[in-house]
Design an enzyme around this catalytic site. Sequence first.
Site, PDB file in Angstrom:
ATOM      1  N   ASP A 211       0.806  -1.218   0.000  1.00 51.30           N
ATOM      2  CA  ASP A 211       0.000   0.000   0.000  1.00 51.30           C
ATOM      3  C   ASP A 211       0.843   1.274   0.000  1.00 51.30           C
ATOM      4  OD1 ASP A 211      -2.593  -0.922  -0.198  1.00 51.30           O
ATOM      5  OD2 ASP A 211      -2.873  -1.154   1.961  1.00 51.30           O
ATOM      6  N   LYS A 214      -0.428   4.858  -0.839  1.00 51.96           N
ATOM      7  CA  LYS A 214      -1.281   5.666   0.029  1.00 51.96           C
ATOM      8  C   LYS A 214      -0.575   6.917   0.538  1.00 51.96           C
ATOM      9  CE  LYS A 214      -4.517   2.103   1.555  1.00 51.96           C
ATOM     10  NZ  LYS A 214      -5.032   1.326   2.709  1.00 51.96           N
TER      11      LYS A 214
END
Length: 358
Positions: A211, A214
């Site tokens: 991730d 992000k």
Amino acid sequence: MDAPRSAFDPVGAADLNRPLSEHLKLVHQRIRRQEPSIERLDFLLHQPVQGQLIPYLSSGQRLSAGAPDRFADELAVAELPWLPELVRCRQGLRVATDTFALPLLWGQQLQGLLLLRRGDGLELVPDLQDRLACQLELLGSLVAHELTTINSLRSAVRMALQFSGLQDLETVAHMERVSLYSRLIADGLGRSMALPQDFGLDLYVFAGLHDIGKVAIPQEILRKPGYLDAGEQEIVRTHVDQGLRLVEQLVGGFQLVGDGKLQILRNVVACHHERMDGSGYPLGLRGEQIPLEARIVAVADIYDALIQRRHYKQSIGEEEVLAMLAVMVEQGSLDRGCVEVLQQATEQRRCIRLHWPE
């Protein structure tokens, strides 16, 4: 920062785009021409957080002796009385009658051990290091190159996380758990799928970075209590493309473009939200169109997200989480093999949660 180095100066030229596992086998062939008694080469990777040396690569040959292989599983550093001397002298040592160990160091930090093994239990020749100096130098430099790539990239990503504030949300514990669950699944699948030896540990290195994109999503959305509206969900979904751009910037900045292992990272970042039935994003890939590493990380990430408390939800019990994963398999969303491996690893899951709490 200095690159990790073996106890010898690197020599010779090699195709650095070739997988390290192939290099290990080729160097072993050369070594056996000089010393036929060396049945196998192993590389153990040092995991300082866990205090372990973990089998990473082997030249593949089975040892001929029938006794159990004491280097086949994880080793606790604290239980190896010869290891401090090996690191201190920065030279290879015979650590058992039939085993010679060469340390790989990054500054003063141990990165791993190269092991030369006899399989018949007989004593290694005393002048082994001198006789095989050139081959050991080459192998040490190849391993050092690989670890330099991995360490450089992980350091860059950690810096990005720290500066962005994302690490406050995507905690170190969450990233480590996802990495460990991913390795657990990969190792389980590897026993039946003939995966490369280093696949599980390579995935462990990169899975927690899924991730990273992000960092480009507004903090007020990521920190919002409760569920996101449709517009906010669309913004969050852009983290996949943002993550790929960031990875390419890091890869280019550290001049790591030619390293084949980085495709695992790209696949994890690009495809960990794809689903087996085509309902995922951003590309709507189906089934085996989705790289295996991304299918594995998807299962690991969903399991951890469900069972852990998040700022927008309470934790869910273990039995209920496993039942939810089984439903997702039947609905065609998650990879059946990945989920089954995770379901069967009851004790390993418990240990991971115990050692890496929020």
